[in-house]
Design a protein around this motif. Sequence first.
Motif, mmCIF file in Angstrom:
data_model
loop_
_atom_site.group_PDB
_atom_site.id
_atom_site.type_symbol
_atom_site.label_atom_id
_atom_site.label_comp_id
_atom_site.label_asym_id
_atom_site.label_seq_id
_atom_site.Cartn_x
_atom_site.Cartn_y
_atom_site.Cartn_z
ATOM 1 N N GLY A 40 0.795 -1.227 0.000
ATOM 2 C CA GLY A 40 0.000 0.000 0.000
ATOM 3 C C GLY A 40 0.827 1.276 0.000
ATOM 4 O O GLY A 40 2.024 1.266 0.308
ATOM 5 N N GLU A 41 0.158 2.383 -0.308
ATOM 6 C CA GLU A 41 0.819 3.687 -0.417
ATOM 7 C C GLU A 41 1.554 4.049 0.864
ATOM 8 O O GLU A 41 1.041 3.877 1.969
ATOM 9 C CB GLU A 41 -0.250 4.747 -0.696
ATOM 10 N N GLY A 42 2.763 4.540 0.708
ATOM 11 C CA GLY A 42 3.506 5.056 1.855
ATOM 12 C C GLY A 42 4.067 4.007 2.793
ATOM 13 O O GLY A 42 4.585 4.338 3.861
ATOM 14 N N VAL A 43 3.994 2.734 2.421
ATOM 15 C CA VAL A 43 4.535 1.668 3.275
ATOM 16 C C VAL A 43 6.063 1.750 3.316
ATOM 17 O O VAL A 43 6.705 2.120 2.331
ATOM 18 C CB VAL A 43 4.094 0.280 2.755
ATOM 19 N N THR A 44 6.637 1.429 4.491
ATOM 20 C CA THR A 44 8.085 1.242 4.609
ATOM 21 C C THR A 44 8.361 -0.218 4.929
ATOM 22 O O THR A 44 7.836 -0.750 5.918
ATOM 23 C CB THR A 44 8.664 2.123 5.744
ATOM 24 N N ILE A 45 9.161 -0.859 4.095
ATOM 25 C CA ILE A 45 9.555 -2.244 4.338
ATOM 26 C C ILE A 45 11.009 -2.226 4.808
ATOM 27 O O ILE A 45 11.889 -1.712 4.116
ATOM 28 C CB ILE A 45 9.390 -3.100 3.069
ATOM 29 N N GLY A 46 11.254 -2.759 6.013
ATOM 30 C CA GLY A 46 12.584 -2.701 6.616
ATOM 31 C C GLY A 46 13.589 -3.567 5.888
ATOM 32 O O GLY A 46 13.228 -4.515 5.178
ATOM 33 N N ALA A 47 14.864 -3.258 6.082
ATOM 34 C CA ALA A 47 15.946 -4.044 5.492
ATOM 35 C C ALA A 47 15.804 -5.504 5.899
ATOM 36 O O ALA A 47 15.530 -5.822 7.052
ATOM 37 C CB ALA A 47 17.300 -3.501 5.958
ATOM 38 N N GLY A 48 15.961 -6.397 4.928
ATOM 39 C CA GLY A 48 15.947 -7.824 5.213
ATOM 40 C C GLY A 48 14.578 -8.421 5.484
ATOM 41 O O GLY A 48 14.478 -9.612 5.779
ATOM 42 N N ALA A 49 13.511 -7.630 5.393
ATOM 43 C CA ALA A 49 12.166 -8.176 5.632
ATOM 44 C C ALA A 49 11.770 -9.151 4.523
ATOM 45 O O ALA A 49 12.221 -9.030 3.382
ATOM 46 C CB ALA A 49 11.146 -7.036 5.701
ATOM 47 N N ILE A 50 10.939 -10.135 4.896
ATOM 48 C CA ILE A 50 10.394 -11.090 3.918
ATOM 49 C C ILE A 50 8.889 -10.861 3.911
ATOM 50 O O ILE A 50 8.217 -11.118 4.913
ATOM 51 C CB ILE A 50 10.686 -12.548 4.334
ATOM 52 N N VAL A 51 8.340 -10.395 2.811
ATOM 53 C CA VAL A 51 6.931 -10.002 2.762
ATOM 54 C C VAL A 51 6.179 -10.907 1.792
ATOM 55 O O VAL A 51 6.468 -10.928 0.599
ATOM 56 C CB VAL A 51 6.798 -8.523 2.337
ATOM 57 N N LEU A 52 5.222 -11.677 2.338
ATOM 58 C CA LEU A 52 4.518 -12.679 1.533
ATOM 59 C C LEU A 52 3.028 -12.414 1.433
ATOM 60 O O LEU A 52 2.289 -13.193 0.843
ATOM 61 C CB LEU A 52 4.773 -14.078 2.111
ATOM 62 N N LYS A 53 2.549 -11.330 2.068
ATOM 63 C CA LYS A 53 1.131 -10.967 1.893
ATOM 64 C C LYS A 53 1.008 -9.448 1.785
ATOM 65 O O LYS A 53 1.936 -8.713 2.159
ATOM 66 C CB LYS A 53 0.280 -11.507 3.031
ATOM 67 N N SER A 54 -0.141 -8.987 1.302
ATOM 68 C CA SER A 54 -0.350 -7.554 1.063
ATOM 69 C C SER A 54 -0.188 -6.753 2.349
ATOM 70 O O SER A 54 -0.458 -7.240 3.452
ATOM 71 C CB SER A 54 -1.747 -7.325 0.484
ATOM 72 N N VAL A 55 0.266 -5.512 2.198
ATOM 73 C CA VAL A 55 0.502 -4.637 3.339
ATOM 74 C C VAL A 55 -0.389 -3.398 3.188
ATOM 75 O O VAL A 55 -0.425 -2.779 2.121
ATOM 76 C CB VAL A 55 1.987 -4.209 3.396
ATOM 77 N N ALA A 56 -1.096 -3.042 4.268
ATOM 78 C CA ALA A 56 -1.987 -1.885 4.246
ATOM 79 C C ALA A 56 -1.179 -0.586 4.154
ATOM 80 O O ALA A 56 -0.039 -0.528 4.621
ATOM 81 C CB ALA A 56 -2.852 -1.877 5.502
ATOM 82 N N PRO A 57 -1.759 0.480 3.571
ATOM 83 C CA PRO A 57 -1.039 1.750 3.421
ATOM 84 C C PRO A 57 -0.435 2.242 4.727
ATOM 85 O O PRO A 57 -0.989 1.991 5.801
ATOM 86 C CB PRO A 57 -2.157 2.703 2.951
ATOM 87 N N LYS A 58 0.686 2.960 4.610
ATOM 88 C CA LYS A 58 1.370 3.646 5.719
ATOM 89 C C LYS A 58 2.044 2.698 6.727
ATOM 90 O O LYS A 58 2.706 3.161 7.659
ATOM 91 C CB LYS A 58 0.407 4.559 6.518
ATOM 92 N N LYS A 59 1.850 1.395 6.609
ATOM 93 C CA LYS A 59 2.436 0.481 7.591
ATOM 94 C C LYS A 59 3.950 0.385 7.459
ATOM 95 O O LYS A 59 4.518 0.623 6.392
ATOM 96 C CB LYS A 59 1.843 -0.925 7.431
ATOM 97 N N VAL A 60 4.605 0.020 8.589
ATOM 98 C CA VAL A 60 6.033 -0.291 8.578
ATOM 99 C C VAL A 60 6.178 -1.779 8.839
ATOM 100 O O VAL A 60 5.635 -2.290 9.824
ATOM 101 C CB VAL A 60 6.791 0.512 9.660
ATOM 102 N N VAL A 61 6.871 -2.479 7.968
ATOM 103 C CA VAL A 61 6.959 -3.932 8.049
ATOM 104 C C VAL A 61 8.416 -4.353 8.264
ATOM 105 O O VAL A 61 9.300 -3.891 7.542
ATOM 106 C CB VAL A 61 6.435 -4.575 6.752
ATOM 107 N N VAL A 62 8.658 -5.204 9.274
ATOM 108 C CA VAL A 62 10.010 -5.764 9.460
ATOM 109 C C VAL A 62 9.909 -7.271 9.645
ATOM 110 O O VAL A 62 8.848 -7.788 9.977
ATOM 111 C CB VAL A 62 10.741 -5.150 10.690
ATOM 112 N N GLY A 63 11.022 -7.960 9.467
ATOM 113 C CA GLY A 63 11.057 -9.408 9.694
ATOM 114 C C GLY A 63 10.189 -10.160 8.706
ATOM 115 O O GLY A 63 9.920 -9.717 7.595
ATOM 116 N N LEU A 64 9.686 -11.335 9.152
ATOM 117 C CA LEU A 64 8.872 -12.205 8.293
ATOM 118 C C LEU A 64 7.416 -11.785 8.384
ATOM 119 O O LEU A 64 6.823 -11.790 9.470
ATOM 120 C CB LEU A 64 9.058 -13.664 8.719
ATOM 121 N N TYR A 65 6.809 -11.414 7.265
ATOM 122 C CA TYR A 65 5.426 -10.936 7.240
ATOM 123 C C TYR A 65 4.648 -11.841 6.305
ATOM 124 O O TYR A 65 4.722 -11.718 5.096
ATOM 125 C CB TYR A 65 5.409 -9.476 6.764
ATOM 126 N N LYS A 66 3.875 -12.787 6.869
ATOM 127 C CA LYS A 66 3.168 -13.756 6.032
ATOM 128 C C LYS A 66 1.804 -14.134 6.614
ATOM 129 O O LYS A 66 1.530 -13.797 7.727
ATOM 130 C CB LYS A 66 4.018 -15.009 5.860
#
Lengths: 164, 164, 164
Positions: free
Chosen positions: A138-164
């Motif tokens: 989603g818009e404005g999302v920040t995905i952290g270094a080394g994160a693994i993202v396997l499902k959709s992320v809502a706008p503005k969220k910050v994602v780190v680590g394993l996201y599934k």
Amino acid sequence: MIKFFKDLIRLIRSKDPAIHSNLEVLVYPFFKVYIYYKIAHFLYLHKFYFLARLISEKAKKRTGIEIHPGATIGKNFFIDHGMGVVIGETAIIGDNVMIYHGVTLGGTGKEKIKRHPTIKDNVVIGAGAIVLGNIVIGEGVTIGAGAIVLKSVAPKKVVVGLYK
Amino acid sequence: MIKFFKDLIRLIRSKDPAIHSNLEVLVYPFFKVYIYYKIAHFLYLHKFYFLARLISEKAKKRTGIEIHPGATIGKNFFIDHGMGVVIGETAIIGDNVMIYHGVTLGGTGKEKIKRHPTIKDNVVIGAGAIVLGNIVIGEGVTIGAGAIVLKSVAPKKVVVGLYK
Amino acid sequence: MIKFFKDLIRLIRSKDPAIHSNLEVLVYPFFKVYIYYKIAHFLYLHKFYFLARLISEKAKKRTGIEIHPGATIGKNFFIDHGMGVVIGETAIIGDNVMIYHGVTLGGTGKEKIKRHPTIKDNVVIGAGAIVLGNIVIGEGVTIGAGAIVLKSVAPKKVVVGLYK
């Protein structure tokens, strides 16, 4: 044409504090790969698949950045460093997206048509992050270094680590 | 010889849905690196270590894939994209193994003779995964993207994240 | 000059058990990149930024290792394999540091002057680890493969996974 290069140089200078002059931008991997991509993408859209692929492979050899000619990329896109970046054929990238070296926008092998992620505007993806499958970041999302993202992320969220 | 190339082209086409023609396979990094590896491995087995290494370094420069000439690789092996792959000297890879870019089959620095992993048949290793040490990855195992694997994995298991 | 090369060859042989002869060291990526870095760093210190950057880009193309000419590096530094390594402009590396391929010593985009890590003596950083920001990695620290390190680490510690 001149405007294209001017804008590209301005963009790169604005993104990287380690740059000391306009001339330095010319040796910048993203500067090269983006020009190659523009040509390869044009050829791809006109179904010259082999030529398009040849150009993107050449770009990868020169920069370590692999952008499939089929990928769709918006305005003000920027890749820092870039070595190891892989962007898949059906990836869609919005405006003002910034990604770092080692980032993958790839497939899971399970989907058939749209296999790669859609990245909305103003997303930042940190070094080495892996984003897989036909998901939406989603818009404005920040995905952290080394994160693994396997499902959709809502706008503005910050994602780190394993996201599934 | 012709059969070797035909089989290699068929293999690559069967693995990657982004390929539009046989011709495209020829610019494929795995196509190149596998031919280099076959030559380097032959030289290595006949103790021409320097020449073997020279060839594998050349292959790495062209493809971003580093396969040590000493590594042992089975049938129908495939590397997708490939940039950043490192396969160590004493690694043993079975049949029908598929690995993605950024995968390491490396050493821990603690073992002396067999320092790298043994990968059994039908294993899939996702992008950026790191498998270290003289461990055994059992038949049919799936290692998720970005996983860090530091101990042996039983057959058929799916491994994600840090596995130690 | 001859001493410089002799020491470099001795260092590399002592670090990698897969090397079979002195000749093999000459095709070693670290051997090349370190010579390039020495020249680029000299030029950088004398404010020839463009030339310095040109050389470091050339080195990156040949080795897959990106060391910014501004980085400060101590004695007996060694990079194994190296593809995908990124070392930022204001990184400071002590003596006897060893890092593996895919390691990033990078910035977070939040700091302005000293943006990259300081690595103290005798640190080992495993494959694919990402160390970001103006932080200090203490003497003798071991950072595990694939670790993400976002804050300073006390001496002698072993760090794995996400450390923030």
